[in-house]
Design a protein around this motif. Structure first.
Motif, short mmCIF file in Angstrom:
data_model
loop_
_atom_site.label_atom_id
_atom_site.label_comp_id
_atom_site.label_asym_id
_atom_site.label_seq_id
_atom_site.Cartn_x
_atom_site.Cartn_y
_atom_site.Cartn_z
N TRP A 1 47.48 44.50 40.87
CA TRP A 1 47.22 45.94 41.12
C TRP A 1 45.69 45.72 41.58
CZ3 TRP A 1 50.16 50.33 39.05
CH2 TRP A 1 51.36 49.50 38.88
N ASP A 2 44.73 46.83 41.48
CA ASP A 2 43.14 46.86 41.72
C ASP A 2 43.36 47.75 40.84
OD1 ASP A 2 43.91 45.23 44.72
OD2 ASP A 2 44.56 46.71 45.87
N ALA A 3 42.16 47.07 39.84
CA ALA A 3 41.66 47.70 39.12
C ALA A 3 40.05 47.99 38.68
CB ALA A 3 41.80 46.75 37.61
N SER B 1 29.74 49.23 37.03
CA SER B 1 31.25 49.27 37.42
C SER B 1 31.75 47.99 37.79
CB SER B 1 31.47 50.70 37.83
OG SER B 1 31.73 50.20 39.22
N ALA B 2 33.15 47.34 38.09
CA ALA B 2 33.42 46.05 38.36
C ALA B 2 35.21 46.70 38.50
CB ALA B 2 33.84 45.31 37.12
N TYR C 1 44.33 37.27 35.31
CA TYR C 1 43.66 38.18 36.06
C TYR C 1 42.54 37.89 36.55
CZ TYR C 1 40.44 41.88 34.21
OH TYR C 1 40.26 43.53 33.76
N VAL C 2 41.98 38.09 37.67
CA VAL C 2 40.89 38.25 38.31
C VAL C 2 39.68 39.39 38.35
CG1 VAL C 2 39.96 37.17 40.66
CG2 VAL C 2 42.83 36.80 40.54
N THR C 3 38.89 38.57 37.84
CA THR C 3 37.25 39.38 38.06
C THR C 3 36.38 38.74 39.32
OG1 THR C 3 35.61 37.80 36.32
CG2 THR C 3 36.80 38.89 35.58
N ASP C 4 35.83 39.76 39.40
CA ASP C 4 34.59 39.98 40.67
C ASP C 4 33.66 39.19 40.33
OD1 ASP C 4 33.29 41.34 38.72
OD2 ASP C 4 33.00 42.78 39.86
N ILE C 5 33.19 37.93 39.58
CA ILE C 5 32.34 37.11 38.84
C ILE C 5 32.38 35.16 38.64
CG2 ILE C 5 30.02 37.03 37.68
CD1 ILE C 5 29.56 39.82 37.55
N PHE C 6 33.62 36.26 37.36
CA PHE C 6 33.34 34.53 36.96
C PHE C 6 35.47 34.04 37.35
CE2 PHE C 6 30.81 36.32 34.20
CZ PHE C 6 30.14 35.10 34.17
N GLY C 7 35.77 34.71 38.48
CA GLY C 7 37.32 34.42 38.78
C GLY C 7 38.21 34.88 38.20
N SER C 8 39.30 33.96 37.98
CA SER C 8 40.93 34.73 37.20
C SER C 8 40.96 33.06 35.52
CB SER C 8 42.49 33.80 38.45
OG SER C 8 42.17 31.88 37.93
N ALA C 9 41.57 33.84 35.31
CA ALA C 9 42.27 33.58 33.55
C ALA C 9 43.80 34.20 33.52
CB ALA C 9 41.32 33.55 32.63
N PRO C 10 44.54 33.42 32.62
CA PRO C 10 45.93 33.40 32.26
C PRO C 10 45.45 34.88 31.70
CG PRO C 10 45.68 31.35 31.83
CD PRO C 10 44.65 32.07 32.13
N LEU C 11 46.68 35.91 31.71
CA LEU C 11 47.08 37.11 31.37
C LEU C 11 48.51 37.08 30.82
CD1 LEU C 11 49.50 39.32 32.26
CD2 LEU C 11 47.61 39.60 33.88
N ARG C 12 48.80 37.62 29.47
CA ARG C 12 49.98 37.94 29.01
C ARG C 12 49.70 39.61 28.32
NH1 ARG C 12 53.37 33.42 27.95
NH2 ARG C 12 52.41 31.14 28.34
N GLY C 13 51.42 39.95 28.24
CA GLY C 13 51.26 41.09 27.20
C GLY C 13 52.91 41.91 27.07
N THR C 14 52.75 42.97 27.24
CA THR C 14 54.02 44.07 26.89
C THR C 14 54.13 44.91 27.88
OG1 THR C 14 53.28 44.42 24.98
CG2 THR C 14 54.69 41.88 24.63
N VAL C 15 55.41 44.88 28.05
CA VAL C 15 55.63 46.98 29.05
C VAL C 15 56.95 47.05 27.66
CG1 VAL C 15 56.78 46.10 30.67
CG2 VAL C 15 55.97 47.99 30.59
N ALA C 16 56.10 48.61 27.50
CA ALA C 16 57.60 49.64 26.17
C ALA C 16 57.29 50.77 27.00
CB ALA C 16 57.13 49.02 25.50
#
Length: 534
Positions: free
Chosen positions: A440-442, A450-451, A468-483
């Motif tokens: 997804w492009d956020a 903006s970013a 999760y990949v930012t426009d400055i600091f690169g990537s990091a893992p993400l965790r979450g849920t969908v209901a």
């Protein structure tokens, strides 16, 4: 204000010249005419007990501790008097700091001392002094470090959000993770060593070990002891080999909130002063005024005179009062917890525990309720979340409670725990979780700026993982849920000494997601994402 005669002013306002002087002279005249910043119908500033409320700000009872976000500590009466008296005269600032430096040395046993615009300002000024010294040409070059020392050594455990105060000078941080890396971390370009005071300060990469190597290289070492109690005559950090140690003025010392204390080697501290206001150098923006300087000196004078054992007993007595009140509620326990041997934030605390399911309220709900209702109380912590973590607790820190406030805290806690308002479990959307796997492009809109970020999701039923990949600091893992069509996921980035966290919540509509991102201390903003089909 227009150039009016006294006669004309009287005809317009109904006040004589003497009346206007009694009411504040020309300012009163301007207000009587409806001029100046005061708008018609606006409530005037009430310089008294309702000072904050007169501008629409609700004051709080501080049962949390000396945190800058809730304005640290309250200055001692002697500090208030010193600041008031200092405001009534003029001095030459270099002469003032020379006199204060000498007096701080006499009180503390350090070679010298200066007052800064907070502990972070002390770190910045020391970094500037380590690089530029007294050389005015080098001072003017900062933060352009070409041709100058440009590295600061920091043990890995000492990286923290406040080392930004050093990085702002333009230096490169050299992290040392292991004692075997220590010697090789020093180069001709090394300007300074920074150490965060705390449990690791007496370990294998503590001040004593690091200072031994630094001194052989003629590199100064500063220890950040912001929230620590003062150790005088034989300062623990200077004894371990630090060149200087920095303290916050507005914490346990109870000096001005916008002041800090720097103790240590005379020449380095004098260079730190030369690199700060009132001089026109990098630290010009880190101005400390005569009021803060004399208030800070008064606070240090009082540290020697204060009965610290009696203060501790008073703190415990206040906690005992709160504990006795809440333990009258069936199912509630309370115990006083003593601090560790660490010098920072040395205060007892009261931990109050209960079963949230039985009482009908969780620790998080108590914390939020007391922080939002009147009288407004900020507790040290609140644990327990419905519906899955109902074992609950809150904690009270007496450090900055004023006399009588323990009664208010006790009564409010008793009221909300004995007869809590009705709370419902958070609603959970029903239905099969929508498919959100993919890229997804956020777009994040910050109000100003903006970013564009990239969200990579892998879905396993209601669980989300990915990157999760930012426009400055690169990537990091993400965790979450969908209901159903509702998503929630978190990610965090280690950026120098800071950890920046994003929590995104929103709804899904086909190939589009939108919602709110919580950025912790930086507030909330909106986000919109489109599924990348390429």
């Amino acid at each position: 204000m227009p150039n009016l005669s006294w006669e004309r002013l009287k005809s317009l306002t109904g006040h004589s010249r003497r009346d206007l002087f009694r009411r504040g002279g020309l300012l009163a005249a301007a207000q009587a005419l409806g001029g100046g910043a005061q708008k018609a119908g606006a409530t005037p500033l009430d310089v008294g007990p309702n000072l904050y409320r007169s501008i629409g700000v609700r004051p709080i009872i501080n049962a949390r501790g000396t945190f800058t976000i809730i304005t640290g500590s309250q200055t001692l009466p002697e500090v208030k008097r010193a600041m008031d008296e200092a405001s009534r005269g003029y001095v030459q600032m270099d002469e003032l700091m020379e006199g204060v430096g000498k007096r701080l040395a006499e009180i503390t046993g350090a070679e010298w001392g200066i007052v800064t615009a907070g502990c972070c300002a002390a770190l910045t000024n020391c970094a500037a002094a380590a690089i530029a010294g007294f050389n005015p040409e080098r001072m003017q070059r900062l933060p352009d470090l070409r041709g100058m020392k440009n590295e600061v050594v920091i043990p890995k455990y000492s990286r923290n959000v406040y080392d930004h105060a050093i990085r702002m000078v333009g230096v490169k941080i050299v992290e040392v993770r292991d004692p075997s890396e220590l010697e090789s971390a020093f180069h001709d370009s090394t300007a300074m060593v920074y150490i965060l005071g705390g449990p690791g300060d007496d370990g294998p990469l503590g001040t004593r070990v690091v200072a031994e190597v630094a001194k052989r290289r003629n590199v100064p070492v500063i220890v950040d002891a912001a929230a620590e109690i003062l150790t005088l005559k034989q300062n623990v950090h200077l004894e371990r080999g630090a060149t200087a140690v920095a303290y916050s003025g507005g914490k346990c010392i109870r000096g001005p909130q916008a002041a800090g204390l720097l103790l240590g080697e005379k020449k380095w501290l004098q260079a730190a002063w030369a690199n700060s206001a009132p001089h026109h150098a990098f630290g010009r923006s880190l101005k400390v005024g005569k009021e803060e300087i004399m208030g800070m000196l008064a606070a240090v004078e009082m540290w020697v005179k204060r009965d610290h054992k009696a203060e501790w007993a008073q703190w415990e007595a206040r906690l005992d009062h709160v504990a006795a009140r809440v333990k009258g509620i069936d199912g509630v326990t309370a115990k006083i917890v003593q601090p560790s041997a660490d010098l920072s934030n040395r205060t007892p605390s009261l931990v109050i525990e209960w079963d949230g399911a039985k009482l009908g309220i969780t620790g998080q709900e108590v914390h939020k309720l007391l922080g939002e209702t009147e009288p407004r109380i900020i507790l040290a912590s609140g644990r327990g979340r419905r519906p899955d973590t109902m074992a609950s607790s809150v904690s009270v820190v007496p450090y900055m409670l004023m006399p009588g406030e323990e009664k208010v805290v006790a009564d409010r806690l008793y009221a909300v725990l004995s007869k809590p308002p009705k709370f419902e479990n958070p609603s959970v959307p029903t239905g099969e979780p929508v498919a959100v796997g993919g890229v997804w492009d956020a777009h994040l809109e910050f109000g100003r700026g903006s970013a564009t970020h990239s969200i990579h999701l892998q879905q396993d039923g209601s669980k989300l993982e990915g990157e999760y990949v930012t426009d400055i600091f690169g990537s990091a893992p993400l965790r979450g849920t969908v209901a159903a069509n509702t998503v929630r996921f978190q990610t965090s980035f280690q950026i120098e000494g800071q950890r920046l966290s994003y929590t995104l919540t929103g709804t899904v509509d086909g190939d589009r997601m939108a919602g709110v991102v919580n950025m912790g201390e930086y507030g909330e903003t909106s986000w919109i994402a489109e599924r990348n089909r390429h």
